[in-house]
Scaffold this motif. Structure first.
Motif, PDB file in Angstrom:
ATOM      1  N   ASP A   1      -1.044  -9.687  15.657  1.00  0.00           N
ATOM      2  CA  ASP A   1       0.363  -9.627  15.253  1.00  0.00           C
ATOM      3  C   ASP A   1       0.519  -9.243  13.783  1.00  0.00           C
ATOM      4  O   ASP A   1       1.632  -9.223  13.263  1.00  0.00           O
ATOM      5  N   ILE A   2      -0.596  -8.967  13.108  1.00  0.00           N
ATOM      6  CA  ILE A   2      -0.581  -8.638  11.677  1.00  0.00           C
ATOM      7  C   ILE A   2      -1.106  -7.219  11.497  1.00  0.00           C
ATOM      8  O   ILE A   2      -2.153  -6.858  12.037  1.00  0.00           O
ATOM      9  N   PHE A   3      -0.379  -6.426  10.702  1.00  0.00           N
ATOM     10  CA  PHE A   3      -0.738  -5.030  10.476  1.00  0.00           C
ATOM     11  C   PHE A   3      -0.822  -4.783   8.970  1.00  0.00           C
ATOM     12  O   PHE A   3       0.104  -5.103   8.240  1.00  0.00           O
ATOM     13  N   VAL A   4      -1.943  -4.218   8.523  1.00  0.00           N
ATOM     14  CA  VAL A   4      -2.151  -3.936   7.100  1.00  0.00           C
ATOM     15  C   VAL A   4      -2.316  -2.431   6.948  1.00  0.00           C
ATOM     16  O   VAL A   4      -3.179  -1.829   7.587  1.00  0.00           O
ATOM     17  N   THR A   5      -1.468  -1.839   6.103  1.00  0.00           N
ATOM     18  CA  THR A   5      -1.512  -0.396   5.870  1.00  0.00           C
ATOM     19  C   THR A   5      -1.270  -0.113   4.393  1.00  0.00           C
ATOM     20  O   THR A   5      -0.911  -0.997   3.629  1.00  0.00           O
ATOM     21  N   THR A   6      -1.457   1.143   4.028  1.00  0.00           N
ATOM     22  CA  THR A   6      -1.083   1.552   2.682  1.00  0.00           C
ATOM     23  C   THR A   6       0.393   1.931   2.692  1.00  0.00           C
ATOM     24  O   THR A   6       0.965   2.234   3.743  1.00  0.00           O
ATOM     25  N   ASP A   7       0.993   1.915   1.517  1.00  0.00           N
ATOM     26  CA  ASP A   7       2.409   2.248   1.404  1.00  0.00           C
ATOM     27  C   ASP A   7       2.648   3.744   1.585  1.00  0.00           C
ATOM     28  O   ASP A   7       3.730   4.159   1.956  1.00  0.00           O
ATOM     29  N   GLY A   8       1.631   4.547   1.344  1.00  0.00           N
ATOM     30  CA  GLY A   8       1.748   5.995   1.497  1.00  0.00           C
ATOM     31  C   GLY A   8       0.723   6.525   2.473  1.00  0.00           C
ATOM     32  O   GLY A   8       0.154   5.781   3.269  1.00  0.00           O
ATOM     33  N   ASP A   9       0.462   7.811   2.373  1.00  0.00           N
ATOM     34  CA  ASP A   9      -0.473   8.462   3.286  1.00  0.00           C
ATOM     35  C   ASP A   9      -1.925   8.389   2.825  1.00  0.00           C
ATOM     36  O   ASP A   9      -2.830   8.634   3.601  1.00  0.00           O
TER      37      ASP A   9
ATOM     38  N   ALA B   1      -6.260   0.822  -2.666  1.00  0.00           N
ATOM     39  CA  ALA B   1      -6.635  -0.575  -2.862  1.00  0.00           C
ATOM     40  C   ALA B   1      -5.493  -1.318  -3.546  1.00  0.00           C
ATOM     41  O   ALA B   1      -5.653  -2.429  -4.012  1.00  0.00           O
ATOM     42  N   GLY B   2      -4.340  -0.663  -3.632  1.00  0.00           N
ATOM     43  CA  GLY B   2      -3.177  -1.250  -4.286  1.00  0.00           C
ATOM     44  C   GLY B   2      -2.799  -0.475  -5.529  1.00  0.00           C
ATOM     45  O   GLY B   2      -3.278   0.634  -5.768  1.00  0.00           O
ATOM     46  N   ASP B   3      -1.922  -1.073  -6.342  1.00  0.00           N
ATOM     47  CA  ASP B   3      -1.481  -0.460  -7.592  1.00  0.00           C
ATOM     48  C   ASP B   3      -2.269  -0.962  -8.795  1.00  0.00           C
ATOM     49  O   ASP B   3      -2.236  -0.362  -9.858  1.00  0.00           O
ATOM     50  N   GLU B   4      -2.932  -2.111  -8.651  1.00  0.00           N
ATOM     51  CA  GLU B   4      -3.630  -2.746  -9.763  1.00  0.00           C
ATOM     52  C   GLU B   4      -5.060  -3.084  -9.353  1.00  0.00           C
ATOM     53  O   GLU B   4      -5.331  -3.332  -8.180  1.00  0.00           O
ATOM     54  N   THR B   5      -5.965  -3.141 -10.329  1.00  0.00           N
ATOM     55  CA  THR B   5      -7.328  -3.554 -10.023  1.00  0.00           C
ATOM     56  C   THR B   5      -7.365  -5.044  -9.746  1.00  0.00           C
ATOM     57  O   THR B   5      -6.565  -5.811 -10.268  1.00  0.00           O
ATOM     58  N   ALA B   6      -8.297  -5.445  -8.907  1.00  0.00           N
ATOM     59  CA  ALA B   6      -8.480  -6.855  -8.572  1.00  0.00           C
ATOM     60  C   ALA B   6      -9.867  -7.025  -7.990  1.00  0.00           C
ATOM     61  O   ALA B   6     -10.488  -6.073  -7.527  1.00  0.00           O
ATOM     62  N   GLY B   7     -10.361  -8.253  -8.001  1.00  0.00           N
ATOM     63  CA  GLY B   7     -11.650  -8.542  -7.386  1.00  0.00           C
ATOM     64  C   GLY B   7     -12.770  -7.720  -7.961  1.00  0.00           C
ATOM     65  O   GLY B   7     -12.974  -7.674  -9.171  1.00  0.00           O
ATOM     66  N   SER B   8     -13.504  -7.016  -7.123  1.00  0.00           N
ATOM     67  CA  SER B   8     -14.697  -6.290  -7.556  1.00  0.00           C
ATOM     68  C   SER B   8     -14.388  -5.063  -8.401  1.00  0.00           C
ATOM     69  O   SER B   8     -15.290  -4.468  -8.976  1.00  0.00           O
ATOM     70  N   ASP B   9     -13.131  -4.682  -8.512  1.00  0.00           N
ATOM     71  CA  ASP B   9     -12.773  -3.550  -9.368  1.00  0.00           C
ATOM     72  C   ASP B   9     -12.652  -3.959 -10.830  1.00  0.00           C
ATOM     73  O   ASP B   9     -12.638  -3.118 -11.717  1.00  0.00           O
TER      74      ASP B   9
ATOM     75  N   ALA C   1     -11.620   2.842  -8.153  1.00  0.00           N
ATOM     76  CA  ALA C   1     -10.753   2.244  -7.132  1.00  0.00           C
ATOM     77  C   ALA C   1      -9.635   3.217  -6.783  1.00  0.00           C
ATOM     78  O   ALA C   1      -9.073   3.879  -7.655  1.00  0.00           O
ATOM     79  N   ALA C   2      -9.306   3.280  -5.515  1.00  0.00           N
ATOM     80  CA  ALA C   2      -8.215   4.144  -5.067  1.00  0.00           C
ATOM     81  C   ALA C   2      -6.891   3.420  -5.303  1.00  0.00           C
ATOM     82  O   ALA C   2      -6.401   2.680  -4.455  1.00  0.00           O
ATOM     83  N   LEU C   3      -6.315   3.585  -6.483  1.00  0.00           N
ATOM     84  CA  LEU C   3      -5.058   2.918  -6.845  1.00  0.00           C
ATOM     85  C   LEU C   3      -3.911   3.902  -6.661  1.00  0.00           C
ATOM     86  O   LEU C   3      -3.341   4.421  -7.608  1.00  0.00           O
ATOM     87  N   THR C   4      -3.575   4.151  -5.392  1.00  0.00           N
ATOM     88  CA  THR C   4      -2.581   5.181  -5.080  1.00  0.00           C
ATOM     89  C   THR C   4      -1.328   4.630  -4.418  1.00  0.00           C
ATOM     90  O   THR C   4      -0.538   5.390  -3.882  1.00  0.00           O
ATOM     91  N   GLY C   5      -1.139   3.334  -4.439  1.00  0.00           N
ATOM     92  CA  GLY C   5       0.070   2.755  -3.855  1.00  0.00           C
ATOM     93  C   GLY C   5      -0.159   1.337  -3.386  1.00  0.00           C
ATOM     94  O   GLY C   5      -1.287   0.860  -3.290  1.00  0.00           O
ATOM     95  N   LYS C   6       0.917   0.664  -3.110  1.00  0.00           N
ATOM     96  CA  LYS C   6       0.872  -0.733  -2.688  1.00  0.00           C
ATOM     97  C   LYS C   6       0.260  -0.874  -1.293  1.00  0.00           C
ATOM     98  O   LYS C   6       0.138   0.087  -0.545  1.00  0.00           O
ATOM     99  N   ILE C   7      -0.087  -2.122  -0.961  1.00  0.00           N
ATOM    100  CA  ILE C   7      -0.597  -2.472   0.368  1.00  0.00           C
ATOM    101  C   ILE C   7       0.544  -3.154   1.123  1.00  0.00           C
ATOM    102  O   ILE C   7       1.184  -4.072   0.604  1.00  0.00           O
ATOM    103  N   THR C   8       0.798  -2.701   2.334  1.00  0.00           N
ATOM    104  CA  THR C   8       1.874  -3.252   3.151  1.00  0.00           C
ATOM    105  C   THR C   8       1.300  -4.130   4.252  1.00  0.00           C
ATOM    106  O   THR C   8       0.380  -3.724   4.961  1.00  0.00           O
ATOM    107  N   VAL C   9       1.849  -5.341   4.373  1.00  0.00           N
ATOM    108  CA  VAL C   9       1.478  -6.252   5.451  1.00  0.00           C
ATOM    109  C   VAL C   9       2.730  -6.474   6.300  1.00  0.00           C
ATOM    110  O   VAL C   9       3.772  -6.869   5.784  1.00  0.00           O
ATOM    111  N   SER C  10       2.620  -6.213   7.608  1.00  0.00           N
ATOM    112  CA  SER C  10       3.716  -6.434   8.549  1.00  0.00           C
ATOM    113  C   SER C  10       3.266  -7.448   9.580  1.00  0.00           C
ATOM    114  O   SER C  10       2.127  -7.400  10.058  1.00  0.00           O
ATOM    115  N   VAL C  11       4.166  -8.373   9.916  1.00  0.00           N
ATOM    116  CA  VAL C  11       3.826  -9.442  10.851  1.00  0.00           C
ATOM    117  C   VAL C  11       4.918  -9.541  11.914  1.00  0.00           C
ATOM    118  O   VAL C  11       6.100  -9.673  11.593  1.00  0.00           O
TER     119      VAL C  11
END
Length: 101
Positions: A32-40, A44-52, A66-76
């Motif tokens: 029931d949970i879907f994780v996608t990028t905000d674009g095509d 990895a998001g807009d900001e570095t985090a974790g191992s980046d 790191a591929a910082l090309t847009g936000k991460i979208t979570v849909s539930v």
């Protein structure tokens, strides 16, 4: 009433933490949970985090690939108001701004 709640996160880490909270604490099915990028593009998001980010010994250099090309979208997908409240709380806890659709 069934609906979908969506939130966008600045980092992949925030999105993953929200997903784990949903699954472990609120028993939301992973199907029931879907994780996608905000674009095509891959992102990895807009900001570095974790191992980046810069690390402690033995390596102290931060990564710059790191591929910082847009936000991460979570849909539930949710089935009722009680579940919706739990989903909104988990998404908000980790920096998302939940919106129903």
């Amino acid at each position: 009433m069934p609906s979908t709640i969506t939130a966008k996160f600045d980092t992949r880490r925030e999105a993953e933490m929200a997903v784990e909270r949903l699954v472990q604490e609120f028993q939301v099915e992973r199907t029931d949970i879907f994780v996608t990028t905000d674009g095509d593009e891959n992102s990895a998001g807009d900001e570095t985090a974790g191992s980046d980010n810069a690390a402690a010994e033995p390596t102290t250099e931060s990564r710059s690939d790191a591929a910082l090309t847009g936000k991460i979208t979570v849909s539930v997908d949710v089935q009722d108001d009680s579940s919706a409240a739990n989903v909104r709380a988990a998404l908000t806890e980790f920096g998302g701004s939940p919106q129903a659709s």
